[in-house]
Design a protein around this motif. Structure first.
Motif, PDB file in Angstrom:
ATOM      1  N   THR A   1       2.155  -7.950  -2.897  1.00  0.00           N
ATOM      2  CA  THR A   1       2.457  -6.565  -3.290  1.00  0.00           C
ATOM      3  C   THR A   1       1.904  -6.263  -4.678  1.00  0.00           C
ATOM      4  O   THR A   1       1.682  -5.108  -5.017  1.00  0.00           O
ATOM      5  N   TRP A   2       1.656  -7.287  -5.482  1.00  0.00           N
ATOM      6  CA  TRP A   2       1.121  -7.076  -6.830  1.00  0.00           C
ATOM      7  C   TRP A   2      -0.345  -6.669  -6.797  1.00  0.00           C
ATOM      8  O   TRP A   2      -0.878  -6.236  -7.815  1.00  0.00           O
TER       9      TRP A   2
ATOM     10  N   PHE B   1      -4.420   0.134 -11.217  1.00  0.00           N
ATOM     11  CA  PHE B   1      -5.880  -0.001 -11.220  1.00  0.00           C
ATOM     12  C   PHE B   1      -6.464   0.082  -9.809  1.00  0.00           C
ATOM     13  O   PHE B   1      -7.591   0.528  -9.627  1.00  0.00           O
ATOM     14  N   THR B   2      -5.716  -0.374  -8.818  1.00  0.00           N
ATOM     15  CA  THR B   2      -6.215  -0.352  -7.439  1.00  0.00           C
ATOM     16  C   THR B   2      -5.711   0.858  -6.657  1.00  0.00           C
ATOM     17  O   THR B   2      -6.067   1.024  -5.498  1.00  0.00           O
ATOM     18  N   LEU B   3      -4.885   1.680  -7.290  1.00  0.00           N
ATOM     19  CA  LEU B   3      -4.294   2.825  -6.597  1.00  0.00           C
ATOM     20  C   LEU B   3      -5.343   3.825  -6.121  1.00  0.00           C
ATOM     21  O   LEU B   3      -5.302   4.281  -4.978  1.00  0.00           O
ATOM     22  N   VAL B   4      -6.308   4.150  -6.955  1.00  0.00           N
ATOM     23  CA  VAL B   4      -7.312   5.163  -6.590  1.00  0.00           C
ATOM     24  C   VAL B   4      -8.156   4.713  -5.396  1.00  0.00           C
ATOM     25  O   VAL B   4      -8.300   5.465  -4.421  1.00  0.00           O
TER      26      VAL B   4
ATOM     27  N   VAL C   1       0.841  -1.206   0.000  1.00  0.00           N
ATOM     28  CA  VAL C   1       0.000   0.000   0.000  1.00  0.00           C
ATOM     29  C   VAL C   1       0.873   1.251   0.000  1.00  0.00           C
ATOM     30  O   VAL C   1       0.537   2.250  -0.623  1.00  0.00           O
ATOM     31  N   ILE C   2       1.978   1.204   0.679  1.00  0.00           N
ATOM     32  CA  ILE C   2       2.861   2.364   0.772  1.00  0.00           C
ATOM     33  C   ILE C   2       3.693   2.433  -0.502  1.00  0.00           C
ATOM     34  O   ILE C   2       4.357   1.462  -0.858  1.00  0.00           O
ATOM     35  N   PRO C   3       3.659   3.554  -1.220  1.00  0.00           N
ATOM     36  CA  PRO C   3       4.358   3.631  -2.512  1.00  0.00           C
ATOM     37  C   PRO C   3       5.869   3.669  -2.340  1.00  0.00           C
ATOM     38  O   PRO C   3       6.454   4.701  -2.046  1.00  0.00           O
ATOM     39  N   LEU C   4       6.483   2.538  -2.499  1.00  0.00           N
ATOM     40  CA  LEU C   4       7.934   2.412  -2.425  1.00  0.00           C
ATOM     41  C   LEU C   4       8.441   1.867  -3.757  1.00  0.00           C
ATOM     42  O   LEU C   4       7.758   1.065  -4.392  1.00  0.00           O
ATOM     43  N   PRO C   5       9.629   2.249  -4.172  1.00  0.00           N
ATOM     44  CA  PRO C   5      10.122   1.722  -5.445  1.00  0.00           C
ATOM     45  C   PRO C   5      10.527   0.245  -5.367  1.00  0.00           C
ATOM     46  O   PRO C   5      10.592  -0.422  -6.377  1.00  0.00           O
ATOM     47  N   THR C   6      10.778  -0.259  -4.174  1.00  0.00           N
ATOM     48  CA  THR C   6      11.227  -1.648  -4.020  1.00  0.00           C
ATOM     49  C   THR C   6      10.275  -2.408  -3.106  1.00  0.00           C
ATOM     50  O   THR C   6      10.701  -3.021  -2.127  1.00  0.00           O
ATOM     51  N   GLN C   7       9.000  -2.405  -3.431  1.00  0.00           N
ATOM     52  CA  GLN C   7       7.994  -3.023  -2.567  1.00  0.00           C
ATOM     53  C   GLN C   7       8.252  -4.508  -2.350  1.00  0.00           C
ATOM     54  O   GLN C   7       8.099  -5.004  -1.238  1.00  0.00           O
ATOM     55  N   MET C   8       8.624  -5.232  -3.402  1.00  0.00           N
ATOM     56  CA  MET C   8       8.797  -6.678  -3.274  1.00  0.00           C
ATOM     57  C   MET C   8       9.967  -7.020  -2.355  1.00  0.00           C
ATOM     58  O   MET C   8       9.870  -7.941  -1.545  1.00  0.00           O
ATOM     59  N   VAL C   9      11.054  -6.270  -2.452  1.00  0.00           N
ATOM     60  CA  VAL C   9      12.212  -6.527  -1.576  1.00  0.00           C
ATOM     61  C   VAL C   9      11.854  -6.208  -0.129  1.00  0.00           C
ATOM     62  O   VAL C   9      12.170  -6.990   0.783  1.00  0.00           O
ATOM     63  N   VAL C  10      11.195  -5.081   0.087  1.00  0.00           N
ATOM     64  CA  VAL C  10      10.784  -4.703   1.447  1.00  0.00           C
ATOM     65  C   VAL C  10       9.794  -5.731   2.004  1.00  0.00           C
ATOM     66  O   VAL C  10       9.872  -6.110   3.177  1.00  0.00           O
TER      67      VAL C  10
ATOM     68  N   SER D   1      -7.814   6.497  -1.781  1.00  0.00           N
ATOM     69  CA  SER D   1      -9.032   7.123  -1.250  1.00  0.00           C
ATOM     70  C   SER D   1      -9.304   6.638   0.169  1.00  0.00           C
ATOM     71  O   SER D   1      -9.642   7.427   1.058  1.00  0.00           O
ATOM     72  N   LEU D   2      -9.134   5.326   0.382  1.00  0.00           N
ATOM     73  CA  LEU D   2      -9.270   4.783   1.733  1.00  0.00           C
ATOM     74  C   LEU D   2      -8.224   5.381   2.660  1.00  0.00           C
ATOM     75  O   LEU D   2      -8.537   5.764   3.799  1.00  0.00           O
ATOM     76  N   ALA D   3      -6.995   5.497   2.176  1.00  0.00           N
ATOM     77  CA  ALA D   3      -5.919   6.050   3.004  1.00  0.00           C
ATOM     78  C   ALA D   3      -6.207   7.498   3.381  1.00  0.00           C
ATOM     79  O   ALA D   3      -6.014   7.898   4.535  1.00  0.00           O
ATOM     80  N   ILE D   4      -6.675   8.268   2.429  1.00  0.00           N
ATOM     81  CA  ILE D   4      -6.978   9.671   2.724  1.00  0.00           C
ATOM     82  C   ILE D   4      -8.135   9.773   3.720  1.00  0.00           C
ATOM     83  O   ILE D   4      -8.092  10.581   4.656  1.00  0.00           O
ATOM     84  N   ALA D   5      -9.157   8.947   3.548  1.00  0.00           N
ATOM     85  CA  ALA D   5     -10.288   8.966   4.489  1.00  0.00           C
ATOM     86  C   ALA D   5      -9.833   8.571   5.889  1.00  0.00           C
ATOM     87  O   ALA D   5     -10.208   9.224   6.880  1.00  0.00           O
ATOM     88  N   LEU D   6      -9.014   7.520   5.992  1.00  0.00           N
ATOM     89  CA  LEU D   6      -8.502   7.112   7.306  1.00  0.00           C
ATOM     90  C   LEU D   6      -7.599   8.188   7.899  1.00  0.00           C
ATOM     91  O   LEU D   6      -7.648   8.463   9.103  1.00  0.00           O
TER      92      LEU D   6
END
Length: 192
Positions: free
Chosen positions: A84-85, A90-93, A56-65, A97-102
């Motif tokens: 992470t996939w 497509f699921t970003l919005v 969920v957190i936009p990182l360039p190396t999500q799979m490694v993290v 939106s959930l993150a902003i509401a929370l």
């Protein structure tokens, strides 16, 4: 086919990973630690939860993290990397939106939040796209920065429950099917 057998069939063996360029480190690490690769209900559910929380957190190396976090949590590494996939363009919005509401609920932010209309990109100047996007994201500010980890935790917890209970239901259904099959075979006069 039982879920664990299916998972074992589709997951590469650590020996295969240790022979793959770029994943050699992972294969060498997993070979003496089979509990990080085994298809077990709790470990796979935890791996999916960790992978989704990190994804969920936009990182360039999500799979490694996600792999490192799964190792730290003793979760299934393959499930964490695959989860992470689930976060993609497509699921970003919906996720953001959930993150902003929370984030708005947690921080008590009541002011305006950056909207797509505020994203004024000059399409004729490609060098300005990055700065415009970063300015728009900074307008999201505290709601997004607070909301992304909260959304990761919430979605990770939901994913854990869905995978754990789904796996449990599949196992229970398979046991019931076997019991019915044995009962049919043991009754006199039944045809096999």
């Amino acid at each position: 086919m039982p879920a664990s057998r299916y998972a074992r069939r589709i997951l590469p063996h650590p020996d295969t990973l240790s022979q793959t360029k770029g994943l050699r480190w992972l294969g060498n690490y997993l070979a003496p630690r089979p509990w990080l690769w085994v298809a077990h209900r709790r470990r796979v559910a935890m791996g999916v939860a960790v992978g989704l929380a990190v994804g969920v957190i936009p990182l360039p190396t999500q799979m490694v993290v996600a792999a490192i976090a799964a190792i730290a949590c003793r979760a299934n590494v393959a499930a964490a990397v695959a989860a992470t996939w689930l976060t993609n363009p497509f699921t970003l919005v919906p996720i953001w939106s959930l993150a902003i509401a929370l984030g708005r609920m947690a921080s008590g932010h009541h002011g305006p939040v950056a909207t797509p209309e505020m994203l004024d990109i000059d399409w004729s100047a490609p060098l300005s796209w990055g700065t415009t996007l970063m300015a728009w994201i900074s307008n999201l500010g505290p709601p997004l920065l607070i909301g992304l980890p909260l959304a990761g935790l919430l979605l990770g917890a939901i994913a854990y429950l869905v995978v754990y209970l789904g796996w449990w239901a599949v196992i229970r259904g398979e046991r019931r099917r076997r019991l019915r099959q044995r009962a049919r075979q043991s009754t006199p006069g039944s045809k096999c």
